[in-house]
Design a protein around this motif. Structure first.
Motif, PDB file in Angstrom:
ATOM      1  N   LEU A  62       1.181   1.265  -9.258  1.00  0.00           N
ATOM      2  CA  LEU A  62       1.281   0.353  -8.045  1.00  0.00           C
ATOM      3  C   LEU A  62       0.306  -0.912  -8.256  1.00  0.00           C
ATOM      4  CD1 LEU A  62       0.776   2.631  -5.015  1.00  0.00           C
ATOM      5  CD2 LEU A  62       2.912   2.304  -6.233  1.00  0.00           C
ATOM      6  N   PHE A  63      -0.566  -1.008  -9.287  1.00  0.00           N
ATOM      7  CA  PHE A  63      -1.340  -2.151  -9.306  1.00  0.00           C
ATOM      8  C   PHE A  63      -1.187  -2.510 -10.749  1.00  0.00           C
ATOM      9  CE2 PHE A  63      -3.282   0.919  -6.319  1.00  0.00           C
ATOM     10  CZ  PHE A  63      -3.798   0.060  -5.315  1.00  0.00           C
ATOM     11  N   PRO A  64      -0.439  -3.755 -10.857  1.00  0.00           N
ATOM     12  CA  PRO A  64      -0.633  -4.314 -12.091  1.00  0.00           C
ATOM     13  C   PRO A  64      -1.728  -4.884 -12.464  1.00  0.00           C
ATOM     14  CG  PRO A  64       0.017  -5.972 -10.586  1.00  0.00           C
ATOM     15  CD  PRO A  64      -0.232  -4.676  -9.801  1.00  0.00           C
ATOM     16  N   GLY A  65      -1.902  -4.461 -14.106  1.00  0.00           N
ATOM     17  CA  GLY A  65      -3.436  -5.047 -14.470  1.00  0.00           C
ATOM     18  C   GLY A  65      -3.455  -6.277 -15.152  1.00  0.00           C
ATOM     19  N   GLU A  66      -4.606  -7.086 -15.204  1.00  0.00           N
ATOM     20  CA  GLU A  66      -4.568  -8.339 -15.504  1.00  0.00           C
ATOM     21  C   GLU A  66      -3.551  -8.849 -16.540  1.00  0.00           C
ATOM     22  OE1 GLU A  66      -8.781 -10.021 -16.032  1.00  0.00           O
ATOM     23  OE2 GLU A  66      -9.356  -8.563 -14.546  1.00  0.00           O
ATOM     24  N   GLU A  67      -3.404  -7.878 -17.434  1.00  0.00           N
ATOM     25  CA  GLU A  67      -2.638  -8.364 -18.600  1.00  0.00           C
ATOM     26  C   GLU A  67      -1.142  -8.614 -18.332  1.00  0.00           C
ATOM     27  OE1 GLU A  67      -2.385  -3.827 -18.107  1.00  0.00           O
ATOM     28  OE2 GLU A  67      -3.791  -5.260 -18.152  1.00  0.00           O
TER      29      GLU A  67
ATOM     30  N   PHE B  18       7.323  -3.346  -0.208  1.00  0.00           N
ATOM     31  CA  PHE B  18       7.699  -4.574  -1.143  1.00  0.00           C
ATOM     32  C   PHE B  18       6.557  -5.475  -0.888  1.00  0.00           C
ATOM     33  CE2 PHE B  18      12.622  -4.012  -0.996  1.00  0.00           C
ATOM     34  CZ  PHE B  18      12.554  -2.860  -1.741  1.00  0.00           C
ATOM     35  N   LEU B  19       5.968  -5.824   0.210  1.00  0.00           N
ATOM     36  CA  LEU B  19       4.948  -6.777   0.567  1.00  0.00           C
ATOM     37  C   LEU B  19       3.701  -6.375   0.075  1.00  0.00           C
ATOM     38  CD1 LEU B  19       6.312  -9.185   3.250  1.00  0.00           C
ATOM     39  CD2 LEU B  19       6.843  -9.207   0.810  1.00  0.00           C
ATOM     40  N   THR B  20       3.729  -4.974   0.401  1.00  0.00           N
ATOM     41  CA  THR B  20       2.245  -4.462  -0.338  1.00  0.00           C
ATOM     42  C   THR B  20       2.225  -4.510  -1.631  1.00  0.00           C
ATOM     43  OG1 THR B  20       2.541  -2.981   1.407  1.00  0.00           O
ATOM     44  CG2 THR B  20       0.939  -2.426  -0.260  1.00  0.00           C
ATOM     45  N   SER B  21       3.480  -4.409  -2.680  1.00  0.00           N
ATOM     46  CA  SER B  21       3.595  -4.680  -3.929  1.00  0.00           C
ATOM     47  C   SER B  21       3.267  -5.940  -4.388  1.00  0.00           C
ATOM     48  CB  SER B  21       4.757  -4.192  -4.467  1.00  0.00           C
ATOM     49  OG  SER B  21       5.049  -2.866  -4.432  1.00  0.00           O
TER      50      SER B  21
ATOM     51  N   PHE C  84      -0.489   2.396   0.516  1.00  0.00           N
ATOM     52  CA  PHE C  84       0.720   1.804   0.112  1.00  0.00           C
ATOM     53  C   PHE C  84       1.526   1.489   1.302  1.00  0.00           C
ATOM     54  CE2 PHE C  84       4.710   1.583  -2.790  1.00  0.00           C
ATOM     55  CZ  PHE C  84       4.185   0.406  -3.379  1.00  0.00           C
ATOM     56  N   VAL C  85       1.636   2.472   2.240  1.00  0.00           N
ATOM     57  CA  VAL C  85       2.489   2.103   3.441  1.00  0.00           C
ATOM     58  C   VAL C  85       1.790   1.437   4.478  1.00  0.00           C
ATOM     59  CG1 VAL C  85       4.126   3.879   2.832  1.00  0.00           C
ATOM     60  CG2 VAL C  85       2.203   4.591   4.320  1.00  0.00           C
ATOM     61  N   GLY C  86       0.711   0.827   4.194  1.00  0.00           N
ATOM     62  CA  GLY C  86      -0.266   0.342   5.319  1.00  0.00           C
ATOM     63  C   GLY C  86      -1.121  -0.392   4.853  1.00  0.00           C
TER      64      GLY C  86
ATOM     65  N   GLU D 291       3.408   9.109  -0.647  1.00  0.00           N
ATOM     66  CA  GLU D 291       2.927   7.856  -1.159  1.00  0.00           C
ATOM     67  C   GLU D 291       1.730   7.755  -2.057  1.00  0.00           C
ATOM     68  OE1 GLU D 291       5.256   5.840  -2.018  1.00  0.00           O
ATOM     69  OE2 GLU D 291       6.722   5.679  -0.435  1.00  0.00           O
ATOM     70  N   PHE D 292       1.497   8.670  -2.727  1.00  0.00           N
ATOM     71  CA  PHE D 292       0.126   8.763  -3.486  1.00  0.00           C
ATOM     72  C   PHE D 292      -0.823   9.311  -2.961  1.00  0.00           C
ATOM     73  CE2 PHE D 292       3.319   5.675  -5.698  1.00  0.00           C
ATOM     74  CZ  PHE D 292       3.588   6.617  -6.648  1.00  0.00           C
ATOM     75  N   ARG D 293      -1.054   9.514  -1.364  1.00  0.00           N
ATOM     76  CA  ARG D 293      -2.053   9.904  -0.912  1.00  0.00           C
ATOM     77  C   ARG D 293      -1.727  11.692  -0.309  1.00  0.00           C
ATOM     78  NH1 ARG D 293      -5.855   6.216   3.284  1.00  0.00           N
ATOM     79  NH2 ARG D 293      -6.877   8.637   3.170  1.00  0.00           N
TER      80      ARG D 293
END
Length: 378
Positions: free
Chosen positions: A82-87, A109-112, A158-160, A329-331
């Motif tokens: 879910l978290f893009p790296g700096e690269e 979407f806006l959390t992404s 991710f959902v909040g 959602e991953f929790r």
């Protein structure tokens, strides 16, 4: 508000988008951006580029052919995806966000977009270059109505996003600029306009597979809570979140129907029905339930309805109704209903510790506070 050429011309662009960004120059916006300015990287949210993937299904970019544009998937098989790296921002100087929100904090979407903005901020702080944020300011299809209370920190996921209301009432750019300031992101922020001032519901492009119509957005805030229960939220029907129920519900029981409708009389009605989900919960089973019909959508409080609906069904069917456990959602440390409701006071109502009048008064206060706090972002 800037014109597209002012902030995009001559830029090295990465873009977060999907099929909901459609209509500018008569095409998908990612294609128009690719032709007009060049597109180095395409960031994909949950559900894929064409909203072809169901909820909580990781995507693959292998069936997309975008030429030399690199594709990065922001919804994979684990939380790290879910978290893009700096690269991810290497070679970019512009991050363009052009995606349709539905007005509710659960919608990912806006959390992404926030996670990507935070990664861009870290990229800058590491001295690798500066990234400007450009947001296409799409209108909020659920309107400017506000519902809910700030998400408490322990329920953040991710959902909040912490501090955000269930139904925020802001445009895409409004909420993301608010996030930029609240999370102290040192990013240049620009809004551009590609959509007409008034967008007809007949031009609706589903942002995800279970938001088939603009009317879905009016009920989503309250009915999404059903995801945390063994009630079908209507996935596997043609009207998810507007049709809902379970095999154990007696849709012909007028007493239950009257209890469900009593709190917002004249604003909505419930049409009792039977339905058979073609996938997801209760697949292939006959469910009793309802379709919600809005007489006055501008006055309908979806969250209050959703909470009242769950409490009523729990009381009427104590041996059959269940809150779900397991990963959401991953929790996996907290039940989905807690992540979605995100507020101890409101959860107390579902447990019978609060009265409807108490949560109604409580929400009126939290909604006033949010309106004041976000006034400059409207």
């Amino acid at each position: 508000m800037k014109k597209p050429d002012q902030v995009l011309k001559g830029s090295s662009i990465g873009m977060l988008t999907n099929q909901s960004a459609y209509g500018w120059k008569g095409d998908y916006h990612f294609r128009s951006i690719q032709k007009e300015y060049g597109l180095k990287k395409l960031f994909l949210p949950e559900h894929g580029l064409f909203a072809e993937l169901q909820d909580q299904v990781s995507g693959s970019e292998l069936h997309y052919d975008l030429g030399e544009t690199q594709i990065l998937n922001l919804y994979g098989d684990n939380e790290d995806s879910l978290f893009p790296g700096e690269e991810a921002f290497s070679g970019l100087d512009t991050f363009l966000i052009d995606i349709r929100d539905v007005g509710a904090r659960y919608y990912t979407f806006l959390t992404s977009a926030l996670y990507a903005m935070q990664a861009a901020d870290q990229y800058q702080k590491s001295g690798k270059g500066r990234i400007k944020i450009v947001v296409v300011d799409s209108p909020n299809p659920a309107g400017r109505r506000i519902e809910g209370s700030p998400l408490q920190k322990k329920f953040a996921s991710f959902v909040g996003v912490e501090g955000t209301l269930h139904r925020h009432g802001l445009s895409t750019a409004g909420l993301l600029e608010y996030y930029k300031d609240v999370f102290s992101l040192d990013l240049k922020f620009h809004r551009i306009k590609l959509y007409p001032k008034k967008s007809s519901s007949f031009l609706w492009v589903p942002p995800s597979p279970n938001i088939p119509a603009q009317t879905t957005c009016y009920v989503y805030t309250g009915l999404c809570l059903l995801e945390g229960t063994n009630l079908s939220e209507g996935r596997g029907t043609t009207r998810p979140f507007e049709i809902f129920g379970a095999p154990y519900i007696d849709d012909l029981d007028r007493g239950i129907l009257e209890k469900l409708e009593e709190k917002q009389k004249g604003i909505f009605r419930l049409r009792s029905l039977k339905f058979i989900p073609t996938f997801h919960k209760h697949f292939g089973k006959v469910c009793g339930g309802y379709q919600i019909l809005l007489d006055k959508p501008e006055k309908f409080h979806s969250l209050l309805f959703g909470l009242h609906f769950l409490k009523t069904i729990r009381e009427e069917y104590p041996d059959q109704f269940e809150f779900l456990n397991g990963p959401y959602e991953f929790r996996s440390d907290l039940p989905a209903i807690q992540l979605l409701v995100g507020d101890e006071f409101l959860l107390g109502y579902l447990d019978g510790k609060r009265k409807y009048s108490e949560i109604k008064d409580y929400l009126e206060e939290t909604e006033r506070n949010w309106k004041k706090a976000t006034r400059s972002y409207r």
